[in-house]
Scaffold this motif. Structure first.
Motif: not given
Length: 668
Positions: A505-530
């Protein structure tokens, strides 16, 4: 020796608490950004489909409180004294008019005394203390006033005394005075720190029968003081709640209790001792009563105790203080105020909270905060996968064609059918399961739990990367939770059904990051543009190269064109509208993905025509696909695409490879 008592746990035949609904709700809130602790508190607050929550109980507590204050007023004793006084004066006037043997001068003097009585009830009672009543009925009514005041004052401090002392003799009143004297001596010993357990036992041995009221027999001096202090503090709050005129009249009348000020003096001494020993009670509060039903001193004090108990329940049900737990809720108090059913509902919530904490679904992290455990993640993933299956089975335009053959080599064993299985049924095992379940009943009917399939070994493995956009717009436009639901459903499918596949699982906003499923499900909304698709593709290609023998599958969920890329220095470059250099970096890395042989599917969220043209051109470039699902169908779209690429050439490839149903269009 066996001991029995009344069962107080609600319906003894009720099923154990069902955690499924609670876990689904908690999981949804966690993915929306709540901590598991807060998510659990929110579920307990809202309640379930057939379970009242804390909010409902708190509402009923507030309604009960309002009912008490709006129904009653506190001048019941004053009204009753006034009525007895009026009856006494009326009976005396009648006797004076009828008694022809009475001296005219004496009659005139008596009538003048009655005519000149103070309009104040308390003053009038005091003025008549030495009056020589001509009427026996009038004398009886006046004596009832003194008796009533004594019983009411005692009932204020000792619940049930008003009824217990009705018709009491002088000997009974002497016993009360003796009990109060001994009680004050015992309390004063405690204040001095010289009391002993023997002192309490001696006191109860002598006066215990006077404490066998609704509150039960105290087992030690502390229990006795707690009960007395709560009642005395409520009596003080009742006085504080009266108007100054009512309070003044009552204090003046109190001196007439039992015909002497001795009782009031003993009670004042007791109040002073209790305030010193239990300063934590509310001795200064007050309430506003606006009803028409008058309360006597004892009943009024009971009403103030009820209000205090309701306030404590409201605080317990709010669970708004640090370290709050459902065990804090006083079930006995709840039953007294709202009835047994309310206590059963609260107990069910207590059991639910305890089960959630003890079942292994929530775990305490190194920082002390609760988190969803892997067990809870699996349970939530199963629920999401069931929802995905329901949506996929009802998809319009999905062809039901089937192709023969297995998706792998048979192992000689069978296993229960799971969502996503393409293997053939093990017919003998399936029919046997149905017959055992129905006990030979005819006609035989198959249930989904009866079905077993031929177990196979997968012929090929897949390396799957799910790239999910976590840019500002995903949170702003309400796509955050559907994105998480999708990731968890796919994770559950691969981890439970296709264990040989590799998922990243890879998230990509202003930068990208590999995440475990527990991290992703607990991830707070990110408000940085990109939207750094370039960095996400770099991480995906790195993952594919680590698994050279697996079929690469790339699934990209996004709602915007690339607006950021990673430069050679490691710094992030951002520009909006998208800079040509950012587009070039993303396209170049996507070409690398294609050279690795990846099957690529883009999932476009939103209706931006410019984004549609860009994603379509990217998909065509790598011979991939673009799917534009409705937000609620995102999970079904991603899972269906994975199954299609995972089972190329099989029934799933035919079924999910080219959806054309409502809400979808496919390009490339």
């Amino acid at each position: 020796m066996s001991r029995y008592k009344k069962y107080d746990g609600g319906d003894p035949l009720a099923p154990p608490v069902d955690l499924a609904e609670a876990l689904d709700a908690i999981g949804e809130d966690v993915m929306a950004g709540y901590s598991p602790e807060r998510a659990m508190a929110e579920f307990l607050r809202r309640g379930g489909k057939d379970q009242a929550g804390l909010d409902d109980l708190a509402r009923r507590v507030a309604e009960r409180r309002q009912e008490i204050t709006q129904r009653h007023n506190l001048d019941g004793t004053l009204q009753e004294v006034r009525e007895l006084l009026d009856q006494a004066v009326l009976a005396e006037r009648g006797q004076l008019a009828r008694d022809i043997t009475m001296d005219d001068g004496d009659r005139a003097l008596r009538e003048m005394q009655l005519d000149n009585l103070s309009p104040s009830t308390a003053a009038a009672v005091s003025e008549l203390a030495s009056y020589d009543w001509a009427s026996s009925e009038a004398r009886e009514r006046y004596e009832q006033i003194k008796d009533l005041l004594g019983r009411e004052l005692l009932d204020q401090r000792f619940d049930g005394m008003k009824q217990a002392l009705e018709g009491a003799t002088e000997q009974d009143r002497a016993a009360i005075n003796e009990m109060l004297t001994d009680l004050n001596e015992l309390l004063e010993k405690r204040r001095q720190g010289v009391d002993t357990d023997d002192d309490f036992r001696d006191f109860m041995g002598k006066h215990g029968d006077q404490f066998a009221g609704p509150s039960g027999n105290p087992q030690n001096l502390d229990e006795l003081m707690d009960s007395l202090a709560q009642r005395a503090a409520a009596a003080q709050r009742m006085l504080n709640s009266m108007s100054p005129e009512q309070r003044q009249e009552l204090m003046e009348l109190s001196a007439q209790a039992f015909g002497s000020p001795e009782l009031m003096q003993q009670l004042a001494r007791m109040d002073d001792n209790l305030q010193a020993l239990r300063p934590g009670e509310d001795w200064s509060g007050s309430e506003q009563f606006s009803g028409e039903e008058g309360l006597g001193l004892g009943d009024g004090t009971g009403a103030l105790q009820d209000l205090a108990e309701l306030d404590a329940l409201a605080d317990q049900l709010s669970q708004s203080y640090g370290g709050a737990r459902m065990e804090d809720v006083d079930l006995d108090a709840l039953a007294r105020q709202l009835g047994d059913q309310a206590a059963v509902e609260a107990k069910t919530l207590q059991e639910l909270e305890r089960a959630l904490r003890d079942s292994g679904y929530l775990k305490r992290g190194s920082d002390g905060d609760l988190r969803l455990s892997p067990k809870a993640m699996r349970q939530l993933g199963k629920a999401l996968l069931r929802d995905v299956a329901d949506r996929m089975s009802g998809r319009s335009g999905a062809r039901e064609s089937r192709s023969k053959g297995l998706a792998g080599e048979p192992t000689g064993s069978s296993r229960p059918w799971q969502f996503g299985d393409t293997e053939q049924w093990d017919v003998p095992r399936t029919l046997t399961n149905a017959m055992v379940r129905q006990g030979g009943e005819r006609p035989m009917r198959l249930a989904i739990d009866d079905v077993e399939v031929v177990e196979t070994e997968a012929r090929t493995q897949a390396a799957v990367v799910l790239l999910v956009d976590t840019s500002f717009s995903m949170a702003m436009d309400g796509r955050w939770v559907p994105m998480k639901r999708t990731a968890l459903a796919l994770h559950q499918l691969i981890s439970s059904r296709f264990r040989g596949d590799h998922l990243q699982l890879v998230t990509f906003g202003r930068h990208a990051q590999v995440m475990e499923i527990e991290e992703l499900t607990a991830l707070d909304a990110r408000w940085a543009k990109g939207t750094n698709l370039h960095h996400g593709l770099l991480l995906a290609n790195r993952f594919f190269r680590k698994h050279p023998n697996a079929q690469p599958v790339l699934l990209v969920v996004t709602d915007g064109e690339p607006t950021a890329h990673l430069e050679s220095s490691g710094e992030v470059f951002f520009d909006y509208p998208p800079h040509p250099l950012t587009i070039a970096h993303a396209v170049s890395e996507l070409d690398n993905t294609a050279r690795l042989g990846a099957q690529v599917t883009f999932f476009r969220l939103g209706e931006d025509p410019g984004l549609a043209r860009f994603i379509d051109s990217m998909a065509r470039r790598v011979d991939g696909r673009m799917v534009s699902p409705e937000l609620d169908d995102l999970g079904a779209a991603v899972v269906g695409s994975y199954l299609g690429s995972r089972a190329t050439g099989s029934s799933y490839a035919q079924q999910f490879g080219g959806w054309g149903g409502r809400g979808f269009w496919v390009g490339g």
